[in-house]
Design a protein around this motif. Structure first.
Motif, PDB file in Angstrom:
ATOM      1  N   GLY A 118      11.468  -3.854  -6.251  1.00  0.00           N
ATOM      2  CA  GLY A 118      12.359  -4.463  -7.363  1.00  0.00           C
ATOM      3  C   GLY A 118      13.468  -5.386  -6.547  1.00  0.00           C
ATOM      4  N   MET A 119      13.396  -5.417  -5.317  1.00  0.00           N
ATOM      5  CA  MET A 119      14.431  -6.233  -4.378  1.00  0.00           C
ATOM      6  C   MET A 119      13.713  -6.561  -3.234  1.00  0.00           C
ATOM      7  SD  MET A 119      17.761  -3.637  -4.755  1.00  0.00           S
ATOM      8  CE  MET A 119      16.653  -2.226  -4.558  1.00  0.00           C
ATOM      9  N   VAL A 120      13.928  -7.918  -2.812  1.00  0.00           N
ATOM     10  CA  VAL A 120      13.525  -8.663  -1.340  1.00  0.00           C
ATOM     11  C   VAL A 120      14.647  -9.401  -0.651  1.00  0.00           C
ATOM     12  CG1 VAL A 120      12.056  -9.502   0.204  1.00  0.00           C
ATOM     13  CG2 VAL A 120      11.118  -8.261  -2.114  1.00  0.00           C
ATOM     14  N   PHE A 121      15.059  -9.054   0.338  1.00  0.00           N
ATOM     15  CA  PHE A 121      16.327  -9.758   1.089  1.00  0.00           C
ATOM     16  C   PHE A 121      15.317 -10.566   2.182  1.00  0.00           C
ATOM     17  CE2 PHE A 121      20.611  -7.937   0.228  1.00  0.00           C
ATOM     18  CZ  PHE A 121      20.236  -7.669  -0.732  1.00  0.00           C
ATOM     19  N   ASP A 143       0.723  -1.456   0.042  1.00  0.00           N
ATOM     20  CA  ASP A 143      -0.201   0.081   0.066  1.00  0.00           C
ATOM     21  C   ASP A 143       1.006   1.162  -0.121  1.00  0.00           C
ATOM     22  OD1 ASP A 143      -2.334   1.583  -0.070  1.00  0.00           O
ATOM     23  OD2 ASP A 143      -2.717   1.475   2.202  1.00  0.00           O
ATOM     24  N   THR A 144       1.784   1.593  -1.198  1.00  0.00           N
ATOM     25  CA  THR A 144       2.604   2.300  -1.034  1.00  0.00           C
ATOM     26  C   THR A 144       2.750   2.929  -2.668  1.00  0.00           C
ATOM     27  OG1 THR A 144       4.691   3.348  -0.620  1.00  0.00           O
ATOM     28  CG2 THR A 144       4.521   0.866  -0.751  1.00  0.00           C
ATOM     29  N   GLY A 145       3.154   4.097  -2.976  1.00  0.00           N
ATOM     30  CA  GLY A 145       3.402   4.374  -4.453  1.00  0.00           C
ATOM     31  C   GLY A 145       4.855   3.831  -4.683  1.00  0.00           C
ATOM     32  N   PHE A 146       5.895   3.877  -3.647  1.00  0.00           N
ATOM     33  CA  PHE A 146       7.105   3.238  -4.028  1.00  0.00           C
ATOM     34  C   PHE A 146       7.335   1.592  -4.122  1.00  0.00           C
ATOM     35  CE2 PHE A 146       7.462   7.018  -1.292  1.00  0.00           C
ATOM     36  CZ  PHE A 146       8.097   7.902  -2.069  1.00  0.00           C
ATOM     37  N   GLY A 147       8.237   1.499  -4.800  1.00  0.00           N
ATOM     38  CA  GLY A 147       8.629  -0.335  -5.112  1.00  0.00           C
ATOM     39  C   GLY A 147       9.899  -0.424  -5.133  1.00  0.00           C
ATOM     40  N   LEU A 148      10.740  -0.046  -4.017  1.00  0.00           N
ATOM     41  CA  LEU A 148      12.200  -0.200  -4.270  1.00  0.00           C
ATOM     42  C   LEU A 148      12.695  -1.765  -3.677  1.00  0.00           C
ATOM     43  CD1 LEU A 148      14.720   1.206  -5.419  1.00  0.00           C
ATOM     44  CD2 LEU A 148      14.947   2.373  -3.218  1.00  0.00           C
ATOM     45  N   GLY A 149      12.838  -1.710  -2.286  1.00  0.00           N
ATOM     46  CA  GLY A 149      13.241  -2.916  -1.743  1.00  0.00           C
ATOM     47  C   GLY A 149      12.357  -3.613  -0.588  1.00  0.00           C
ATOM     48  N   GLY A 150      12.991  -4.492   0.152  1.00  0.00           N
ATOM     49  CA  GLY A 150      12.173  -4.892   1.270  1.00  0.00           C
ATOM     50  C   GLY A 150      12.753  -6.104   1.775  1.00  0.00           C
ATOM     51  N   PRO A 197      21.673  -7.039  -8.643  1.00  0.00           N
ATOM     52  CA  PRO A 197      20.793  -5.713  -9.577  1.00  0.00           C
ATOM     53  C   PRO A 197      20.231  -5.117  -8.380  1.00  0.00           C
ATOM     54  CG  PRO A 197      20.294  -8.182 -10.570  1.00  0.00           C
ATOM     55  CD  PRO A 197      21.134  -8.219  -9.332  1.00  0.00           C
ATOM     56  N   PHE A 198      20.347  -3.547  -8.765  1.00  0.00           N
ATOM     57  CA  PHE A 198      19.761  -2.854  -7.605  1.00  0.00           C
ATOM     58  C   PHE A 198      18.885  -2.035  -8.281  1.00  0.00           C
ATOM     59  CE2 PHE A 198      19.351   0.786  -5.146  1.00  0.00           C
ATOM     60  CZ  PHE A 198      19.813   0.492  -3.743  1.00  0.00           C
ATOM     61  N   GLY A 199      17.634  -1.802  -8.084  1.00  0.00           N
ATOM     62  CA  GLY A 199      16.752  -0.824  -8.802  1.00  0.00           C
ATOM     63  C   GLY A 199      15.331  -1.265  -8.284  1.00  0.00           C
ATOM     64  N   GLY A 200      14.257  -0.287  -8.977  1.00  0.00           N
ATOM     65  CA  GLY A 200      13.120  -0.519  -8.309  1.00  0.00           C
ATOM     66  C   GLY A 200      11.846  -0.512  -9.258  1.00  0.00           C
ATOM     67  N   THR A 201      10.738  -0.499  -8.770  1.00  0.00           N
ATOM     68  CA  THR A 201       9.658  -0.419  -9.845  1.00  0.00           C
ATOM     69  C   THR A 201       8.526   0.675  -9.306  1.00  0.00           C
ATOM     70  OG1 THR A 201       7.784  -1.891 -10.668  1.00  0.00           O
ATOM     71  CG2 THR A 201       8.338  -2.338  -8.437  1.00  0.00           C
ATOM     72  N   LYS A 202       7.378   0.772  -9.894  1.00  0.00           N
ATOM     73  CA  LYS A 202       6.538   1.646  -9.435  1.00  0.00           C
ATOM     74  C   LYS A 202       7.026   3.133  -9.491  1.00  0.00           C
ATOM     75  CE  LYS A 202       3.596   0.295  -5.743  1.00  0.00           C
ATOM     76  NZ  LYS A 202       3.229  -0.607  -4.794  1.00  0.00           N
ATOM     77  N   ARG A 203       6.874   3.964  -8.306  1.00  0.00           N
ATOM     78  CA  ARG A 203       7.682   5.267  -8.508  1.00  0.00           C
ATOM     79  C   ARG A 203       9.093   5.397  -7.951  1.00  0.00           C
ATOM     80  NH1 ARG A 203       3.723   9.340  -9.396  1.00  0.00           N
ATOM     81  NH2 ARG A 203       5.166  10.890  -8.683  1.00  0.00           N
ATOM     82  N   VAL A 253       6.368 -14.997   0.404  1.00  0.00           N
ATOM     83  CA  VAL A 253       5.626 -13.653   0.767  1.00  0.00           C
ATOM     84  C   VAL A 253       6.615 -12.726  -0.193  1.00  0.00           C
ATOM     85  CG1 VAL A 253       5.734 -12.090   2.547  1.00  0.00           C
ATOM     86  CG2 VAL A 253       5.116 -14.398   3.156  1.00  0.00           C
ATOM     87  N   ALA A 254       8.013 -12.745  -0.189  1.00  0.00           N
ATOM     88  CA  ALA A 254       8.876 -11.885  -1.202  1.00  0.00           C
ATOM     89  C   ALA A 254       8.330 -11.818  -2.407  1.00  0.00           C
ATOM     90  CB  ALA A 254      10.130 -12.390  -1.054  1.00  0.00           C
ATOM     91  N   SER A 255       7.706 -13.112  -2.932  1.00  0.00           N
ATOM     92  CA  SER A 255       7.184 -12.965  -4.403  1.00  0.00           C
ATOM     93  C   SER A 255       5.986 -12.269  -4.403  1.00  0.00           C
ATOM     94  CB  SER A 255       7.080 -14.409  -4.940  1.00  0.00           C
ATOM     95  OG  SER A 255       6.227 -15.063  -4.244  1.00  0.00           O
ATOM     96  N   ARG A 256       5.202 -11.835  -3.503  1.00  0.00           N
ATOM     97  CA  ARG A 256       3.926 -11.146  -3.633  1.00  0.00           C
ATOM     98  C   ARG A 256       4.303  -9.438  -3.100  1.00  0.00           C
ATOM     99  NH1 ARG A 256      -0.397 -14.310  -0.122  1.00  0.00           N
ATOM    100  NH2 ARG A 256      -1.687 -12.354  -0.818  1.00  0.00           N
ATOM    101  N   ILE A 257       5.414  -9.159  -2.969  1.00  0.00           N
ATOM    102  CA  ILE A 257       5.699  -7.684  -2.370  1.00  0.00           C
ATOM    103  C   ILE A 257       6.186  -7.016  -3.842  1.00  0.00           C
ATOM    104  CG2 ILE A 257       7.150  -6.117  -1.375  1.00  0.00           C
ATOM    105  CD1 ILE A 257       7.549  -8.387   0.707  1.00  0.00           C
ATOM    106  N   ASP A 258       5.675  -5.814  -4.084  1.00  0.00           N
ATOM    107  CA  ASP A 258       5.823  -5.227  -5.622  1.00  0.00           C
ATOM    108  C   ASP A 258       7.011  -4.269  -5.416  1.00  0.00           C
ATOM    109  OD1 ASP A 258       3.533  -6.406  -6.515  1.00  0.00           O
ATOM    110  OD2 ASP A 258       2.087  -4.859  -5.920  1.00  0.00           O
TER     111      ASP A 258
END
Ligand code: NAP
Length: 455
Positions: free
Chosen positions: A409-412, A382-389, A424-430, A402-407
């Protein structure tokens, strides 16, 4: 905004630099382009040797470079040294893998022979932020220089000495004039440069506003762009997580660099069964920490980057509290000279609070207790951002699900997010588009030329 070093530890101006005239910028573009015409044909082994030399110089000069970071943007000295290590490892990584990354890729075709040959395109213009003043630049520079492109950087106005030092490192490593160019420019001059035919790609790491402006200029001129923008990463703790590990990584993930990282663990989301224990231990870990001079190795809380940044985070916290959020610890400016702000944890954050929807670029953790894993995923997204997590669970398969359902670019898994040369480093959404680091970064500003040879 003047190009100026202001030490955020005491808010004193140290040094000011003039911006380049239009004529100087043209001379530098001409020199960079001339170098490109030779560098594109320089053997990959020679390009790699140059980057390895840059990495070596960074290690040799680590104390000096780290002290500059701390002087200009207030990072704790040990963290500044880690940044230099990290950045040197990025240059070394591309030096070590250059030949493998750039070799021809054969294509399966029904007749004849075909392959992709990677050829450079020209000058890549980077616009970079202050929060990792060496490493952000290295992440764009290393893969492009290895690919045969040349680099021009407009760095953030508050880290001019770091900006100049990176150019010096390249010169001292034996780079030809124009291979790496520092541009002292105000940001309103960037859009016009996108029209120059010799500049073939543009990359920006920074805020959404700056990113949109660069992408607009790139688009108008049909140039490729890469954007690395903000984030509000979720740090999810499932009820079977190792709490002590989660606490340790949350402190690092949220408060390293005074919380001024795009991939800081800004939203901590804990499932009911574990939430109270986590919050109590997390709060205890950031209680009573030594505040002071970032050059002092005993200091745990140093200044933020600037007085303006400290005022901004104070306002975001105040506004969130007015909207109903509660302060568990911290929440205020520290009563002393310099750009200081307390390590802070907020809870009970309503949906209309600033802390819920905006990026908090400072030492403030937003803590959320949720009923179950479904609620955790819904809140994370529930955020406009989509960088990591991050996802914490002793059951790694469950964490990966769970990681595969978070929108993003990266999840550790069971770790706070970190930048590594080989991932690779980068995001999606805003949070932007395109990737830095890993083999993917080499491909961003390169021509993937197909060569087909019929039978
Ligand atoms: P910023 O204000 O956008 O500044 C970043 C760079 O962009 C600076 O060099 C700045 O120059 C320049 N700039 C500003 N406005 C511009 C414009 N209209 N056109 C062209 N260039 C422009 O960002 P910041 O607030 O300093 O940095 C923090 C932000 O960066 C956060 O949102 C953070 O999450 C993000 N960030 C993202 C990543 C990532 O990899 N995704 C990494 C680090 C930081 P001046 O200094 O001269 O204004």
């Amino acid at each position: 905004m003047p190009i100026q070093t202001v030490n955020p530890y005491n808010n004193k101006a140290i040094k000011t630099f003039d911006t380049f005239s239009d004529e100087q910028v043209q001379q530098k573009i001409t020199a960079a382009h001339k170098t490109f015409t030779a560098w594109r044909n320089t053997p990959i082994k020679e390009r790699a040797a140059l980057l390895a030399r840059v990495a070596q110089l960074m290690q040799e000069r680590k104390s000096e470079l780290a002290a500059l970071i701390t002087l200009e943007m207030g990072k704790l000295i040990a963290q500044s040294e880690s940044e230099i290590d990290m950045c040197a490892s990025v240059y070394q990584y591309y030096a070590d893998h250059a030949e493998a990354f750039l070799e021809d890729r054969p294509l399966e075709v029904k007749d004849g022979r075909a392959f992709i040959r990677y050829t450079p395109t020209g000058i890549i213009l980077g616009v970079e932020p202050w929060n990792f003043p060496f490493n952000q630049v290295g992440r764009l520079t290393a893969p492009n220089i290895i690919a045969g492109n040349v680099i021009m950087i407009k760095h953030a106005s508050n880290v001019p000495q770091c900006a100049q030092m990176i150019e010096t490192l390249f010169t001292d490593a034996g780079a030809p004039d124009g291979l790496y160019t520092n541009l002292f420019l105000s940001s309103d001059k960037i859009a016009a440069l996108a029209a120059d035919e010799r500049i073939t790609g543009l990359s920006l790491t920074g805020s959404e506003k700056a990113g949109a402006s660069l992408a607009e200029a790139a688009g108008k001129n049909l140039k490729k762009s890469v954007l690395e923008l903000g984030g509000s990463d979720a740090f999810i703790i499932l009820d079977d997580a190792d709490v002590d590990l989660a606490v340790e990584k949350a402190v690092l993930g949220r408060f390293n660099n005074m919380g001024q990282s795009c991939t800081s663990s800004k939203r901590i989301i804990a499932v009911e069964g574990i939430a109270e224990e986590f919050l109590a231990k997390f709060t205890a870990k950031i209680t009573g920490l030594k505040v002071g001079d970032p050059m002092d190795r005993e200091t745990k809380i140093g200044p933020m980057v600037s007085e303006e940044a400290a005022q901004n985070i104070a306002k975001q916290v105040d506004d969130s509290v007015k909207a109903g959020a509660k302060v568990v610890i911290g929440g205020k400016r520290i009563d002393r000279e310099g750009a200081f702000f307390e390590f802070t944890i907020l809870t009970d954050i309503p949906k209309d609070a600033v802390a819920y929807h905006a990026e908090l670029f400072g030492p403030v953790a937003s803590f959320y207790k949720v009923k179950d894993v479904e609620e955790a995923i819904a809140l994370a997204n529930d955020t406009g951002f989509g960088l990591g997590g991050s996802v914490f669970s002793k059951d790694k398969a469950k964490a990966v699900a769970v990681a595969s359902r978070i929108d993003t670019g990266m999840v550790f898994i069971n770790q706070n997010l970190a930048s590594r040369p080989d991932l690779p480093f980068g995001g999606t959404k805003r949070s932007g588009y395109g990737r830095e680091l890993s083999p993917l970064a080499v491909e961003e500003f390169i021509n993937k030329k197909v060569i087909y040879i019929p039978e």
